[in-house]
Scaffold this active site. Structure first.
Site, PDB file in Angstrom:
ATOM      1  CG  HIS A   3      -1.887  -1.155   1.222  1.00  0.00           C
ATOM      2  ND1 HIS A   3      -2.122  -1.948   2.320  1.00  0.00           N
ATOM      3  CD2 HIS A   3      -2.660  -1.647   0.223  1.00  0.00           C
ATOM      4  CE1 HIS A   3      -3.013  -2.882   2.014  1.00  0.00           C
ATOM      5  NE2 HIS A   3      -3.348  -2.725   0.754  1.00  0.00           N
ATOM      6  CD  GLU A  34      -0.646  -0.025   4.778  1.00  0.00           C
ATOM      7  OE1 GLU A  34       0.158  -0.977   4.901  1.00  0.00           O
ATOM      8  OE2 GLU A  34      -1.880  -0.177   4.730  1.00  0.00           O
ATOM      9  CG  HIS A  86       0.581  -4.561   5.234  1.00  0.00           C
ATOM     10  ND1 HIS A  86      -0.123  -3.957   4.220  1.00  0.00           N
ATOM     11  CD2 HIS A  86       1.029  -5.738   4.736  1.00  0.00           C
ATOM     12  CE1 HIS A  86      -0.101  -4.731   3.147  1.00  0.00           C
ATOM     13  NE2 HIS A  86       0.597  -5.824   3.441  1.00  0.00           N
ATOM     14  CD  GLU A 115      -1.753  -4.219   9.256  1.00  0.00           C
ATOM     15  OE1 GLU A 115      -1.628  -2.998   8.984  1.00  0.00           O
ATOM     16  OE2 GLU A 115      -2.081  -5.080   8.422  1.00  0.00           O
TER      17      GLU A 115
END
Length: 296
Positions: free
Chosen positions: A14, A17, A106, A167
């Site tokens: 992404h 990010e 992430h 994450e």
């Protein structure tokens, strides 16, 4: 014995990010940080065009393009769909991958801390979870629909023979935070250390049980029949990722002050609370059950 010979660390799936992108840059500047004696490590920046545009994605979410049927469909050809096919050829192909372990980095705007997300089950993942939790007690272990076969998952990490997501949050989109970047690096280093110990059959004694959370389903913000939002996440839930919600607890506050209560019949544990990237789907949070990973 099963060996990890080729590792890929992927950042920037992404584009907004930033931690994964900058951690890849750090590892590229100092390759020894990402390498170990028993395996090779490839460093991959997955979605540069979205990053240059300062967007999560240009046309479609890259981290939803890796189902086998989609990878094999030539009609799916926008930027991210095409990029997925390139990455699959580079790191996969999915189902017969040259990459033994794929670590996908992430950020989230939610207050999740450092979370290791497993999309598959099995002894390798169970030992990895136990090791990371032992070495990093603040880590959260998430089992995200690990009952599905890899070919049914659309996530980037399922391209590898083994694959996990790191994450970390909270971090706003298009922002860097030192504490978040350091947590991401810390967890990634533990995963790399695990693979090295796994290869040499020299893992330390691991806890027989490790706390984890399994995804159940997601819930949406309150809306009317026109799709307009009627309320927001309750202040008692905001920033309380992985803290219990019990039946009858308030979970939303409507703009007129009315409280909406959780109507389930069991305790659940929310995560991705108020994640900014999910507002286009009006998702408020994901709900999880607490489970235990048991080693034989």
């Amino acid at each position: 014995m099963d060996k990890i010979k080729q590792v890929a660390i992927v950042g920037g799936v992404h584009g907004n990010e930033f931690s994964g992108i900058y951690l890849i840059k750090q590892y590229q500047a100092k390759p020894d940080l990402a390498s170990r004696a028993s395996f090779n490590t490839e460093l991959v920046w997955a979605n540069p065009e979205a990053h240059y545009a300062n967007k999560r994605y240009l046309h479609s979410d890259l981290n939803r393009q890796f189902k086998n049927t989609d990878l094999a469909n030539p009609r799916l050809a926008n930027y991210e769909q095409s990029r997925a096919k390139v990455l699959n050829a580079q790191l996969g192909p999915k189902g017969d991958a040259k990459t033994d372990l794929l670590i996908d980095l992430h950020n989230t705007t939610s207050n999740m801390g450092a979370c290791l997300i497993l999309t598959q089950a099995g002894p390798f993942y169970n030992q990895l979870a136990a090791y990371v939790k032992m070495m990093m007690p603040e880590a959260i272990i998430s089992r995200d629909e690990d009952h599905f076969a890899a070919e049914e998952h659309a996530l980037m990490c399922t391209v590898g023979r083994y694959g996990v997501l790191v994450e970390v949050g909270p971090q706003p989109q298009s922002v860097l935070r030192q504490d978040v970047l350091e947590l991401m690096d810390c967890m990634t280093q533990h995963i790399l250390d695990f693979a090295e110990l796994y290869n040499s059959n020299s893992l330390p004694a691991l806890p027989k049980q490790t706390e984890a959370f399994r995804y159940l389903h997601s819930i949406k913000l309150p809306m009317n029949d026109k799709g307009e939002r009627l309320g927001m996440v309750h202040k008692n839930v905001q920033d309380k990722d992985y803290q219990p919600i019990n039946p009858g607890d308030p979970i939303f506050t409507l703009f007129d002050g009315t409280e909406i209560y959780y109507d389930g019949d069991t305790t659940v544990y929310p995560t991705f609370i108020n994640e900014a990237a999910y507002y286009d789907n009006n998702l408020a949070m994901s709900l999880n059950e607490k489970v235990w990973i048991t080693l034989d």
